[in-house]
Design an enzyme around this catalytic site. Sequence first.
Site, short mmCIF file in Angstrom:
data_model
loop_
_atom_site.label_atom_id
_atom_site.label_comp_id
_atom_site.label_asym_id
_atom_site.label_seq_id
_atom_site.Cartn_x
_atom_site.Cartn_y
_atom_site.Cartn_z
N ARG A 164 2.62 2.35 -8.74
CA ARG A 164 2.70 0.91 -9.07
C ARG A 164 2.51 0.66 -10.57
O ARG A 164 1.83 -0.29 -10.99
CB ARG A 164 1.67 0.10 -8.30
CG ARG A 164 1.71 0.26 -6.81
CD ARG A 164 2.88 -0.46 -6.16
NE ARG A 164 2.74 -0.42 -4.74
CZ ARG A 164 3.19 0.58 -3.96
NH1 ARG A 164 3.85 1.59 -4.48
NH2 ARG A 164 3.00 0.54 -2.65
N SER A 238 0.81 -7.22 -1.46
CA SER A 238 -0.50 -6.61 -1.70
C SER A 238 -1.06 -7.14 -3.02
O SER A 238 -0.41 -7.01 -4.06
CB SER A 238 -0.38 -5.10 -1.82
OG SER A 238 0.25 -4.58 -0.69
N GLU A 333 -2.83 -5.68 -8.35
CA GLU A 333 -1.42 -5.27 -8.51
C GLU A 333 -0.59 -6.46 -9.03
O GLU A 333 0.33 -6.29 -9.82
CB GLU A 333 -0.89 -4.80 -7.15
CG GLU A 333 0.55 -4.35 -7.19
CD GLU A 333 1.05 -3.85 -5.83
OE1 GLU A 333 0.42 -2.98 -5.22
OE2 GLU A 333 2.10 -4.36 -5.41
P1 FAD Z 1 8.56 -11.31 -10.64
O1 FAD Z 1 7.42 -11.63 -9.73
O2 FAD Z 1 9.42 -12.42 -11.07
O3 FAD Z 1 7.99 -10.56 -11.94
C1 FAD Z 1 7.07 -9.51 -11.79
C2 FAD Z 1 6.86 -8.86 -13.17
O4 FAD Z 1 8.08 -8.25 -13.61
C3 FAD Z 1 6.49 -9.87 -14.25
O5 FAD Z 1 5.59 -9.23 -15.13
C4 FAD Z 1 7.81 -10.15 -14.96
O6 FAD Z 1 7.64 -10.52 -16.32
C5 FAD Z 1 8.48 -8.80 -14.87
N1 FAD Z 1 9.96 -8.89 -14.82
C6 FAD Z 1 10.72 -9.42 -13.84
N2 FAD Z 1 12.02 -9.28 -14.13
C7 FAD Z 1 12.08 -8.67 -15.34
C8 FAD Z 1 13.16 -8.26 -16.20
N3 FAD Z 1 14.45 -8.43 -15.89
N4 FAD Z 1 12.84 -7.68 -17.39
C9 FAD Z 1 11.54 -7.49 -17.77
N5 FAD Z 1 10.50 -7.85 -17.00
C10 FAD Z 1 10.77 -8.43 -15.80
N6 FAD Z 1 6.01 -4.44 -4.08
C11 FAD Z 1 6.10 -3.11 -3.83
O7 FAD Z 1 6.09 -2.30 -4.78
N7 FAD Z 1 6.21 -2.64 -2.56
C12 FAD Z 1 6.25 -3.46 -1.49
O8 FAD Z 1 6.37 -2.99 -0.37
C13 FAD Z 1 6.15 -4.86 -1.71
N8 FAD Z 1 6.14 -5.73 -0.68
C14 FAD Z 1 5.99 -7.06 -0.91
C15 FAD Z 1 5.96 -7.94 0.19
C16 FAD Z 1 5.83 -9.30 0.00
C17 FAD Z 1 5.82 -10.23 1.19
C18 FAD Z 1 5.76 -9.81 -1.32
C19 FAD Z 1 5.68 -11.30 -1.55
C20 FAD Z 1 5.77 -8.96 -2.41
C21 FAD Z 1 5.89 -7.57 -2.22
N9 FAD Z 1 5.90 -6.66 -3.28
C22 FAD Z 1 6.03 -5.33 -3.05
C23 FAD Z 1 5.76 -7.15 -4.67
C24 FAD Z 1 7.10 -7.62 -5.32
O9 FAD Z 1 8.05 -7.91 -4.34
C25 FAD Z 1 7.68 -6.56 -6.26
O10 FAD Z 1 6.76 -6.26 -7.28
C26 FAD Z 1 8.99 -7.03 -6.90
O11 FAD Z 1 9.57 -5.97 -7.65
C27 FAD Z 1 8.84 -8.26 -7.81
O12 FAD Z 1 10.13 -8.74 -8.12
P2 FAD Z 1 10.36 -10.19 -8.73
O13 FAD Z 1 11.80 -10.27 -9.15
O14 FAD Z 1 9.92 -11.21 -7.77
O15 FAD Z 1 9.43 -10.13 -10.01
P1 NAP Z 2 -0.01 1.03 6.41
O1 NAP Z 2 1.16 1.75 6.99
O2 NAP Z 2 -0.89 0.21 7.30
O3 NAP Z 2 -0.93 2.06 5.59
C1 NAP Z 2 -2.08 1.60 4.88
C2 NAP Z 2 -2.12 2.25 3.52
O4 NAP Z 2 -2.28 3.64 3.69
C3 NAP Z 2 -0.83 2.03 2.78
O5 NAP Z 2 -1.08 1.11 1.78
C4 NAP Z 2 -0.42 3.40 2.27
O6 NAP Z 2 -0.51 3.55 0.85
C5 NAP Z 2 -1.39 4.36 2.87
N1 NAP Z 2 -0.64 5.33 3.70
C6 NAP Z 2 -0.21 5.20 4.97
N2 NAP Z 2 0.40 6.33 5.39
C7 NAP Z 2 0.35 7.19 4.36
C8 NAP Z 2 0.80 8.52 4.16
N3 NAP Z 2 1.42 9.20 5.14
N4 NAP Z 2 0.59 9.10 2.95
C9 NAP Z 2 -0.02 8.43 1.97
N5 NAP Z 2 -0.47 7.17 2.09
C10 NAP Z 2 -0.29 6.56 3.27
O7 NAP Z 2 0.48 0.10 5.21
P2 NAP Z 2 1.14 -1.33 5.19
O8 NAP Z 2 0.21 -2.28 4.59
O9 NAP Z 2 1.75 -1.65 6.52
O10 NAP Z 2 2.32 -1.09 4.16
C11 NAP Z 2 3.36 -0.18 4.44
C12 NAP Z 2 4.03 0.25 3.15
O11 NAP Z 2 4.60 -0.89 2.49
C13 NAP Z 2 3.05 0.87 2.16
O12 NAP Z 2 3.70 1.90 1.47
C14 NAP Z 2 2.72 -0.27 1.22
O13 NAP Z 2 2.40 0.16 -0.08
C15 NAP Z 2 4.02 -1.08 1.22
N6 NAP Z 2 3.75 -2.50 0.98
C16 NAP Z 2 3.51 -2.88 -0.30
C17 NAP Z 2 3.27 -4.21 -0.58
C18 NAP Z 2 3.06 -4.64 -2.00
O14 NAP Z 2 3.06 -5.82 -2.27
N7 NAP Z 2 2.92 -3.73 -2.92
C19 NAP Z 2 3.23 -5.15 0.44
C20 NAP Z 2 3.42 -4.70 1.75
C21 NAP Z 2 3.69 -3.38 2.01
P3 NAP Z 2 0.63 3.11 -0.21
O15 NAP Z 2 0.49 1.66 -0.36
O16 NAP Z 2 0.23 3.87 -1.41
O17 NAP Z 2 1.96 3.51 0.32
#
Ligand code: FAD
Ligand code: NAP
Length: 337
Positions: A164, A238, A333
């Site tokens: 991340r 998250s 995050e």
């Molecule tokens: P924004 O929220 O608009 O911006 C985020 C950041 O990126 C800001 O700092 C902004 O300045 C910068 N940015 C955006 N576009 C540009 C550009 N073109 N150039 C330079 N900087 C830029 N994230 C995960 O990694 N894994 C997940 O599984 C995941 N699941 C999610 C589930 C939900 C329900 C939600 C709401 C969010 C989730 N996220 C997840 C977080 C999010 O979706 C990601 O981080 C996504 O990449 C953000 O995209 P955005 O276009 O909305 O960015």
């Molecule tokens: P989950 O499956 O309930 O697991 C809980 C956590 O354990 C996850 O966050 C994941 O870490 C870790 N995990 C599970 N299995 C793993 C494995 N085999 N090896 C290493 N780490 C493991 O998680 P969840 O909340 O439903 O999310 C599922 C996936 O979607 C995850 O990868 C999570 O990161 C992603 N997600 C991200 C966001 C976001 O906003 N960033 C939101 C929703 C879901 P990791 O997070 O490091 O993968």
Amino acid sequence: MNIEFKKHLLAHNTFGIDSIAEEFAQIQTEDELMEVLQYANKNQTALHVMGGGSNILFVHDMKGIVLLNQLKGMQIAYEDKEVVHVKCMSGEVWHECVLWSVAHHVGGIENLSLIPGTIGAAPIQNIGAYGVELKDVFVELEAIHLHTLEKKIFTNQECAFAYRDSIFKTKEKGNYFILSVTMALSKQPICKTTYGTIQQELNEMQVDAVSIKSVSDAVIRIRRSKLPNPAEIGNAGSFFKNPEITTAHYEQLKNTYEDMPSFDTVNGKKIPAAWLIEKCGWKGYREGDFGVHNKQALVLVNYNHAKGSDILSLSEKIISSVQEKFSIQLEREVNIW
Ligand code: FAD
Ligand code: NAP
């Protein structure tokens, strides 16, 4: 160039916070972008780049210009027997590109299905889910420096991707507008189904021959069942990263908390932040219009008219209680604006 003044950003962030941007510009072409950057630099105005607003928490109104990225387009930049390099403009919707890859039978990003937001934001935190990260398919991106207006190509290595994290959250934070991202997708994809509950979901779907389409469908089904839909309850996914601790620290905690889940990492153990938060009693916590989601403790929510500063304060209380109970420092995050 079309600049709007005192623009309400309620519809432009998934947390549903009504911050007001002093100035606001929707960017549909590179020419428009250049014009706005020149205007901003001449007036020494601050610049903030936004995509889908799904990883931002507004804690106050925005001074300067908010740029809403709507650069669209996709093309195949290279192709051979094994791979296709797809170049996507940064304002494209991430999940639409995943669906395109699935429809064209080229794999690598199907585990990243249904992540909200744009292509341009994906490299910022090296989006990841279900055992796959953007860095696994990333070839290069093109970006423009917000102040020098110079264009630069960043290779995978130059982006310094980590969990991340990338150079755009550290050394180059706020310096660039990402224009496009190129990804290498495989014509002979190997499906990754061992992470989390993907295999279980595939079994429930009665899938015999696993394909990138069935993996994408499984991930979509799991996500829809577990995560709050931002259209219904404001959230940014998250709120915290999963912390990594040393093996010694882990062994010490494990003596007290036998049920503590963990995953091996290169340097020690990763502990799911959701488990730590739940153990501190926060899961389902609600105070007025904000709280911690009752199914997923990693997700902070805005039920209606919460202020960004309320959600930030709640996150500080959560960080303190996890620190006190487990001596683990949670890191946010979500980007705080
Ligand atoms: P924004 O929220 O608009 O911006 C985020 C950041 O990126 C800001 O700092 C902004 O300045 C910068 N940015 C955006 N576009 C540009 C550009 N073109 N150039 C330079 N900087 C830029 N994230 C995960 O990694 N894994 C997940 O599984 C995941 N699941 C999610 C589930 C939900 C329900 C939600 C709401 C969010 C989730 N996220 C997840 C977080 C999010 O979706 C990601 O981080 C996504 O990449 C953000 O995209 P955005 O276009 O909305 O960015
Ligand atoms: P989950 O499956 O309930 O697991 C809980 C956590 O354990 C996850 O966050 C994941 O870490 C870790 N995990 C599970 N299995 C793993 C494995 N085999 N090896 C290493 N780490 C493991 O998680 P969840 O909340 O439903 O999310 C599922 C996936 O979607 C995850 O990868 C999570 O990161 C992603 N997600 C991200 C966001 C976001 O906003 N960033 C939101 C929703 C879901 P990791 O997070 O490091 O993968």
